[in-house]
Design a protein around this motif. Sequence first.
Motif, short mmCIF file in Angstrom:
data_model
loop_
_atom_site.label_atom_id
_atom_site.label_comp_id
_atom_site.label_asym_id
_atom_site.label_seq_id
_atom_site.Cartn_x
_atom_site.Cartn_y
_atom_site.Cartn_z
N UNK A 79 0.81 -1.22 0.00
CA UNK A 79 0.00 0.00 0.00
C UNK A 79 0.84 1.27 0.00
N UNK A 80 2.15 1.13 0.20
CA UNK A 80 3.01 2.32 0.27
C UNK A 80 3.09 3.06 -1.06
N UNK A 81 3.37 2.39 -2.20
CA UNK A 81 3.46 3.14 -3.45
C UNK A 81 2.23 3.97 -3.79
N UNK A 82 1.01 3.41 -3.74
CA UNK A 82 -0.15 4.26 -4.04
C UNK A 82 -0.35 5.39 -3.04
N UNK A 83 -0.01 5.13 -1.77
CA UNK A 83 -0.16 6.17 -0.76
C UNK A 83 0.80 7.33 -1.04
N UNK A 84 2.06 7.00 -1.34
CA UNK A 84 3.04 8.05 -1.61
C UNK A 84 2.72 8.80 -2.90
N UNK A 85 2.19 8.09 -3.88
CA UNK A 85 1.79 8.75 -5.12
C UNK A 85 0.63 9.70 -4.88
N UNK A 86 -0.30 9.30 -3.99
CA UNK A 86 -1.44 10.16 -3.65
C UNK A 86 -0.97 11.45 -3.00
N UNK A 87 0.07 11.35 -2.15
CA UNK A 87 0.47 12.51 -1.36
C UNK A 87 1.73 13.20 -1.89
N UNK A 88 2.27 12.75 -3.01
CA UNK A 88 3.61 13.23 -3.41
C UNK A 88 3.67 14.74 -3.60
N UNK A 89 2.62 15.38 -4.06
CA UNK A 89 2.65 16.83 -4.28
C UNK A 89 2.71 17.61 -2.98
N UNK A 90 2.39 16.95 -1.87
CA UNK A 90 2.36 17.63 -0.58
C UNK A 90 3.68 17.51 0.19
N UNK A 109 11.56 4.66 -2.05
CA UNK A 109 10.77 5.67 -1.34
C UNK A 109 11.11 7.06 -1.87
N UNK A 110 12.39 7.31 -2.13
CA UNK A 110 12.80 8.60 -2.70
C UNK A 110 12.15 8.82 -4.06
N UNK A 111 12.14 7.78 -4.88
CA UNK A 111 11.56 7.90 -6.22
C UNK A 111 10.06 8.18 -6.16
N UNK A 270 12.56 -10.43 -1.58
CA UNK A 270 11.33 -9.65 -1.56
C UNK A 270 11.64 -8.17 -1.79
N UNK A 271 12.70 -7.69 -1.16
CA UNK A 271 13.10 -6.29 -1.33
C UNK A 271 13.44 -6.00 -2.78
N UNK A 272 14.22 -6.90 -3.40
CA UNK A 272 14.61 -6.71 -4.80
C UNK A 272 13.41 -6.78 -5.73
N UNK A 273 12.51 -7.71 -5.44
CA UNK A 273 11.32 -7.86 -6.28
C UNK A 273 10.45 -6.62 -6.26
N UNK A 274 10.22 -6.06 -5.07
CA UNK A 274 9.41 -4.86 -4.95
C UNK A 274 10.07 -3.67 -5.64
N UNK A 275 11.40 -3.59 -5.53
CA UNK A 275 12.12 -2.50 -6.20
C UNK A 275 12.02 -2.62 -7.71
N UNK A 276 12.17 -3.86 -8.20
CA UNK A 276 12.10 -4.08 -9.65
C UNK A 276 10.72 -3.76 -10.21
N UNK A 277 9.68 -4.06 -9.44
CA UNK A 277 8.31 -3.76 -9.89
C UNK A 277 8.09 -2.27 -10.07
N UNK A 278 8.86 -1.48 -9.31
CA UNK A 278 8.75 -0.03 -9.41
C UNK A 278 9.79 0.57 -10.34
N UNK A 279 10.51 -0.30 -11.06
CA UNK A 279 11.45 0.17 -12.06
C UNK A 279 12.83 0.48 -11.55
N UNK A 280 13.15 0.04 -10.32
CA UNK A 280 14.49 0.26 -9.79
C UNK A 280 15.32 -1.00 -9.94
#
Length: 281
Positions: A79-90, A109-111, A270-280
């Motif tokens: 749930x972190x990626x959609x949450x951060x995307x929702x709030x990124x402008x703030x 998280x930085x991305x 798991x860490x690598x998989x989640x990063x790869x899904x986000x393009x890292x």
Amino acid sequence: MPELTKRIAVLGAGNMGAALIGGILKAGVTNREHLIATTKSLEHAEEVARRFSISVTAGRNREAVERSDVVIVAVKPSSVPPLLEEARDAFRADQILLSLAASLPIALIEALATRRMPIFRAMPNIPVVVEEGATAVAYNSVATAADRELVEGIFRSVGIVCFVEEDGMDAVTALSGSGPAYVYMVIEALIAGGLKMGLSREISTRLAEQTVLGAAKLVRETGLHPAILRDQVITPGGVTISAIHELERHGLRAMLISAVEPATVHARKKTRSLAQKQGLK
């Protein structure tokens, strides 16, 4: 301890988030007027608001970010990626962003935040709910000594905290993150042993739980190596050495050591998989 002027937002006031809210208030990291939280449902929001007498909303994460100096993201990793995307402008450069999703690397998280800001990645374990948690924290190059002091204060309110290099976070997940499950198995086995020898379930449970609690406290407060404390319990030809011989024969220590290794490998994958899904990479 920093002054009680920092505005803190806890995005996701579930078990872990609620435990931090309680600890923050009890330790005086900030006051109720400067602490806000969000939840998924209105019903849960009302429950958390009643429990802690703070402002809680259902959703409205972006608004909570806008009103805060410290943003604690306490939702499930997925749930972190959609949450951060929702709030990124703030997000602002002068805020602290603290993620409790230990499987998400700081670079991700930085991305997602799209701001150059102090970012902390933490792995608290479940005993934070009784203020006896063990938390390890990594941080990015933007974080200052004052930022680290504030984050340390937050986690000290619910247990102990240590700072580690980020590449050690997967081992932390395997040791202290999953560790309570290993200890619960030990307690369960001790209870079963008492039952086998004729003790009641109530007495076996009380003795087993206090034995584990007391032994851990003795390690912490004396600072002695566990092997030294173990030898203090042993007498030549006594009961304890007979039991330890049996534990060694069945490889208790080897099994616990071995348990941490595959758990670390799994956490790393798991860490690598989640990063790869986000393009890292």
